[in-house]
Write a protein that holds these residues in place. Structure first.
Motif, mmCIF file in Angstrom:
data_model
loop_
_atom_site.group_PDB
_atom_site.id
_atom_site.type_symbol
_atom_site.label_atom_id
_atom_site.label_comp_id
_atom_site.label_asym_id
_atom_site.label_seq_id
_atom_site.Cartn_x
_atom_site.Cartn_y
_atom_site.Cartn_z
ATOM 1 N N MET A 1 25.924 -64.425 -41.056
ATOM 2 C CA MET A 1 25.597 -63.711 -39.812
ATOM 3 C C MET A 1 25.344 -64.636 -38.622
ATOM 4 O O MET A 1 25.483 -64.242 -37.480
ATOM 5 C CB MET A 1 24.382 -62.790 -40.014
ATOM 6 N N TYR A 2 25.001 -65.902 -38.880
ATOM 7 C CA TYR A 2 24.736 -66.846 -37.775
ATOM 8 C C TYR A 2 26.011 -67.552 -37.286
ATOM 9 O O TYR A 2 25.972 -68.251 -36.274
ATOM 10 C CB TYR A 2 23.711 -67.894 -38.208
ATOM 11 N N ALA B 1 22.075 -63.575 -32.984
ATOM 12 C CA ALA B 1 21.944 -63.326 -34.426
ATOM 13 C C ALA B 1 20.512 -63.576 -34.896
ATOM 14 O O ALA B 1 19.987 -62.826 -35.733
ATOM 15 C CB ALA B 1 22.918 -64.202 -35.202
ATOM 16 N N LYS C 1 18.459 -60.638 -33.903
ATOM 17 C CA LYS C 1 18.768 -59.459 -34.715
ATOM 18 C C LYS C 1 18.267 -59.576 -36.149
ATOM 19 O O LYS C 1 17.664 -58.645 -36.696
ATOM 20 C CB LYS C 1 20.279 -59.217 -34.705
ATOM 21 N N TYR C 2 18.516 -60.738 -36.774
ATOM 22 C CA TYR C 2 18.227 -60.900 -38.206
ATOM 23 C C TYR C 2 16.978 -61.731 -38.485
ATOM 24 O O TYR C 2 16.528 -61.798 -39.621
ATOM 25 C CB TYR C 2 19.420 -61.555 -38.907
ATOM 26 N N CYS D 1 16.183 -68.104 -40.653
ATOM 27 C CA CYS D 1 16.249 -68.303 -42.101
ATOM 28 C C CYS D 1 15.707 -69.688 -42.441
ATOM 29 O O CYS D 1 15.243 -70.429 -41.572
ATOM 30 C CB CYS D 1 17.689 -68.148 -42.594
#
Length: 199
Positions: free
Chosen positions: A157-158, A174, A177-178, A181
């Motif tokens: 996703m990144y 990203a 949104k997410y 990590c």
């Protein structure tokens, strides 16, 4: 064409890093000793050449170099030391792993912690001036890109395959949104002020 040597030493190493300006992934350093008669007109600062040429040159550098070493230092070390000191440590570890040992060291940049009994010289924008520094920049950049491509598969996703961990608009959107990590550098400014992280 770039210059072959800064010093008169037969075994002069060059070292450079990649990834200091990223917000995810490691900082990666390379050190290399090229033969004194090494010549290549394509070798330049890794930022000045295409990815395809970088990888072609990496093969030539690895084949012709007397010795080289690449070191990744990851997010935990970057957080512990800060990015400047992590960059210097990665370069130092690469230089210390060279065999044969260098007699003189040139560093791309203006900061370095001396290695005992190894004379050195920092050279600003040295990867545009000296072959060993350009070669080190190519090795550091390509090996770091390979690493970012690998962890992209874990967190697609990144889009690290494209942005390599740099703070692009897409990368930051990203993160918004997410969330971040485990590969993000949490002490870095992951988002611009107008976007707030929900932690």
């Amino acid at each position: 064409m770039l210059l072959q040597n800064y010093s008169q030493s037969l075994l002069e190493a060059g070292t450079d890093e990649a990834g200091r300006g990223c917000i995810a992934g490691p900082v990666t350093a390379a050190a290399v000793i090229l033969p004194q008669d090494f010549l290549n007109e394509e070798i330049n600062d890794s930022k000045k050449i295409t990815s395809k040429i970088r990888y072609k040159l990496r093969e030539i550098i690895e084949e012709k170099a007397l010795t080289y070493k690449v070191t990744h230092l990851h997010e935990d070390t970057i957080e512990e030391l800060n990015i400047l000191h992590a960059s210097i440590k990665a370069m130092t570890l690469s230089v210390e792993a060279l065999d044969p040992k260098p007699e003189f060291l040139i560093i791309d940049g203006n900061r370095f912690t001396p290695i005992p009994s190894l004379p050195h010289q920092c050279i600003v924008k040295g990867d545009m001036k000296y072959l060993s520094l350009a070669a080190a920049s190519i090795l550091a950049k390509t090996y770091r890109d390979d690493y970012m491509d690998m962890i992209h598969e874990e967190f697609p996703m990144y889009n690290w395959k494209k942005n390599k961990g740099y703070p692009t608009k897409e990368h930051r959107e990203a993160i918004a949104k997410y969330g971040p990590c485990k590969y993000h550098r949490m002490s870095f400014k992951l988002l611009p002020d107008q976007l707030k992280l929900e932690l």
